[in-house]
Enzyme design. Sequence first.
Site, mmCIF file in Angstrom:
data_model
loop_
_atom_site.group_PDB
_atom_site.id
_atom_site.type_symbol
_atom_site.label_atom_id
_atom_site.label_comp_id
_atom_site.label_asym_id
_atom_site.label_seq_id
_atom_site.Cartn_x
_atom_site.Cartn_y
_atom_site.Cartn_z
ATOM 1 N N HIS A 89 -8.187 7.552 3.805
ATOM 2 C CA HIS A 89 -7.528 8.792 3.389
ATOM 3 C C HIS A 89 -8.514 9.704 2.668
ATOM 4 O O HIS A 89 -9.552 9.257 2.196
ATOM 5 C CB HIS A 89 -6.355 8.489 2.446
ATOM 6 C CG HIS A 89 -6.788 8.011 1.085
ATOM 7 N ND1 HIS A 89 -7.226 6.721 0.859
ATOM 8 C CD2 HIS A 89 -6.883 8.656 -0.104
ATOM 9 C CE1 HIS A 89 -7.548 6.596 -0.416
ATOM 10 N NE2 HIS A 89 -7.367 7.747 -1.034
ATOM 11 N N CYS A 97 0.841 -1.206 0.000
ATOM 12 C CA CYS A 97 0.000 0.000 0.000
ATOM 13 C C CYS A 97 0.875 1.254 0.000
ATOM 14 O O CYS A 97 1.762 1.390 0.833
ATOM 15 C CB CYS A 97 -0.903 0.001 1.239
ATOM 16 S SG CYS A 97 -1.721 1.590 1.531
ATOM 17 N N HIS A 154 -4.256 0.306 7.930
ATOM 18 C CA HIS A 154 -4.756 0.078 6.572
ATOM 19 C C HIS A 154 -6.211 -0.390 6.564
ATOM 20 O O HIS A 154 -6.939 -0.159 5.606
ATOM 21 C CB HIS A 154 -3.859 -0.980 5.913
ATOM 22 C CG HIS A 154 -4.156 -1.226 4.473
ATOM 23 N ND1 HIS A 154 -3.724 -0.383 3.474
ATOM 24 C CD2 HIS A 154 -4.857 -2.220 3.860
ATOM 25 C CE1 HIS A 154 -4.141 -0.854 2.303
ATOM 26 N NE2 HIS A 154 -4.825 -1.961 2.505
ATOM 27 N N CYS A 156 0.446 3.241 3.548
ATOM 28 C CA CYS A 156 0.825 2.692 4.860
ATOM 29 C C CYS A 156 2.169 3.279 5.321
ATOM 30 O O CYS A 156 3.012 3.633 4.499
ATOM 31 C CB CYS A 156 0.932 1.161 4.767
ATOM 32 S SG CYS A 156 -0.652 0.318 5.016
ATOM 33 N N SER A 159 -8.945 4.546 -5.231
ATOM 34 C CA SER A 159 -7.950 3.564 -5.646
ATOM 35 C C SER A 159 -7.452 2.689 -4.502
ATOM 36 O O SER A 159 -6.815 1.678 -4.734
ATOM 37 C CB SER A 159 -6.767 4.297 -6.278
ATOM 38 O OG SER A 159 -6.201 5.202 -5.339
ATOM 39 N N ASN A 197 -13.129 10.320 -0.983
ATOM 40 C CA ASN A 197 -13.759 9.405 -1.926
ATOM 41 C C ASN A 197 -13.607 8.029 -1.342
ATOM 42 O O ASN A 197 -12.480 7.589 -1.119
ATOM 43 C CB ASN A 197 -12.932 9.406 -3.220
ATOM 44 C CG ASN A 197 -13.655 10.062 -4.340
ATOM 45 O OD1 ASN A 197 -14.853 10.318 -4.272
ATOM 46 N ND2 ASN A 197 -12.924 10.325 -5.396
ATOM 47 N N GLN A 225 -8.600 13.714 0.323
ATOM 48 C CA GLN A 225 -7.780 14.598 -0.498
ATOM 49 C C GLN A 225 -8.156 16.053 -0.239
ATOM 50 O O GLN A 225 -9.243 16.349 0.256
ATOM 51 C CB GLN A 225 -8.005 14.300 -1.975
ATOM 52 C CG GLN A 225 -7.547 12.919 -2.406
ATOM 53 C CD GLN A 225 -7.514 12.821 -3.921
ATOM 54 O OE1 GLN A 225 -7.043 13.729 -4.611
ATOM 55 N NE2 GLN A 225 -8.019 11.723 -4.458
ATOM 56 N N HIS A 258 -7.087 2.150 2.112
ATOM 57 C CA HIS A 258 -6.437 2.795 3.261
ATOM 58 C C HIS A 258 -7.177 4.112 3.562
ATOM 59 O O HIS A 258 -7.381 4.911 2.655
ATOM 60 C CB HIS A 258 -4.963 3.072 2.949
ATOM 61 C CG HIS A 258 -4.170 3.419 4.155
ATOM 62 N ND1 HIS A 258 -3.174 2.612 4.674
ATOM 63 C CD2 HIS A 258 -4.264 4.483 4.988
ATOM 64 C CE1 HIS A 258 -2.687 3.180 5.756
ATOM 65 N NE2 HIS A 258 -3.333 4.315 5.971
HETATM 66 P P1 H2U Z 1 -8.147 8.270 -4.312
HETATM 67 O O1 H2U Z 1 -8.654 8.973 -3.092
HETATM 68 O O2 H2U Z 1 -8.952 8.593 -5.519
HETATM 69 O O3 H2U Z 1 -7.937 6.823 -4.105
HETATM 70 O O4 H2U Z 1 -6.708 8.876 -4.629
HETATM 71 C C1 H2U Z 1 -5.544 8.697 -3.902
HETATM 72 C C2 H2U Z 1 -4.589 9.768 -4.365
HETATM 73 O O5 H2U Z 1 -3.264 9.367 -4.055
HETATM 74 C C3 H2U Z 1 -4.621 9.995 -5.880
HETATM 75 O O6 H2U Z 1 -5.009 11.326 -6.096
HETATM 76 C C4 H2U Z 1 -2.393 9.832 -5.044
HETATM 77 C C5 H2U Z 1 -3.205 9.744 -6.324
HETATM 78 O O7 H2U Z 1 -2.782 10.701 -7.251
HETATM 79 N N1 H2U Z 1 -1.189 9.039 -5.033
HETATM 80 C C6 H2U Z 1 0.014 9.632 -4.697
HETATM 81 O O8 H2U Z 1 0.056 10.846 -4.477
HETATM 82 N N2 H2U Z 1 1.153 8.886 -4.612
HETATM 83 C C7 H2U Z 1 1.184 7.541 -4.878
HETATM 84 O O9 H2U Z 1 2.220 6.937 -4.756
HETATM 85 C C8 H2U Z 1 -0.016 6.851 -5.377
HETATM 86 C C9 H2U Z 1 -1.295 7.637 -5.359
HETATM 87 ZN ZN ZN Z 2 -2.300 1.069 3.713
#
Ligand code: H2U
Ligand code: ZN
Length: 358
Positions: free
Chosen positions: A177, A59, A124, A62, A172, A164, A179, A175
Amino acid sequence: MTRGRAGVELEKLEGKSHRRFNPLTRDWILVSPNRMERPWQGQTETAGDFVLPKYDPGCYLCPGNVRAEGGRNPAYSATFVFDNDFAALQPDVGDVTAQGGGGNLLLAASESGVCRVVCFSPRHDLTLARMTIGEIGGVVEVWAEQYRALGELPRIQHVQIFENRGAMMGCSNPHPHGQIWATESIPNEPRKEEESLEDYAREHHSCMLCDYAELELGAGERVVCQNESFVAVVPFWATWPFETLLLAKRHVGDIEALEAGERAGLADILKRVTTRYDNLFQTSFPYSMGFHQRPTDGKEHAEWHFHAHFLPPLLRSAAVKKFMVGFELLGSPQRDMTAEVAAERLRGVGEEHYLVRG
Ligand code: H2U
Ligand code: ZN
């Protein structure tokens, strides 16, 4: 003053197709309670989507792991914020406008901004619903601090904090989180709300969402739950089946202006609403959630009233999603189940998470 307290004579529309007005966006939603709702199936899914490890070596969120662009996460123990490695906005793209045709036929403008990712927990396998109120309180502090810090950047006029959740929403990674996208201009939805809040304040000499909260607390039928500082309702004009609106009870413009008790109240109501969502279909309920608050353009914006929207896609079970297609995409959104019925269902499930006892 009776304004804001008067109810609505919904009996007149019982069983009749009708439309409802959203005073925040000034859009209409079509409601069709006349359509025979499919019988409540009470269908449940397996709890498989909850069987996650506490730590996943693969992940990118993590603690201690390497992200896609090579950065390594610290061994964080509560929350962790980093600049999005694939940011949709660049910090300084200058002031460039491109225009063609007559008027605004072809119009483009540079947009500077900052995108960050906020990890809610090192675990996670957790979600807001299954974190403690204290842990969620830590996330509220981080959101408030980010709102302040990003809002102070010279180019940033608006800070959009959101989460989201779930693959269905295009998230994606399970975990926990969210934005933050901080932008140079006010995005469409908050801009529409801002115009409506401003007009309402001018016309009524009061705050639309203070009046609305008072009205809903008086009526009760669309209230899902509440505490001293916040109330969660299925708004009268809800578009998504189980959409909710979380309103601060005090007239307060942004998350940073919340007092300690109100911050705890926000953590509490977030836990309660997300738990009710999970319990409804016994699944990790997908949604897009976000806060709408005062723009950070340096103006006072006394019209703004801090609130959160939860926009979940699920309709009848963990697997049945509402699609916005056809008339909804080309005309107006439509729903069969009324907001009052949705609120009743959300009130009917408990606030003890179905997977977490005690
Ligand atoms: P989601 O909330 O849509 O899953 O997005 C996770 C964000 O994490 C996504 O905007 C970022 C993606 O660009 N990301 C990173 O900044 N670094 C990473 O190594 C993978 C994902
Ligand atoms: Zn994780």
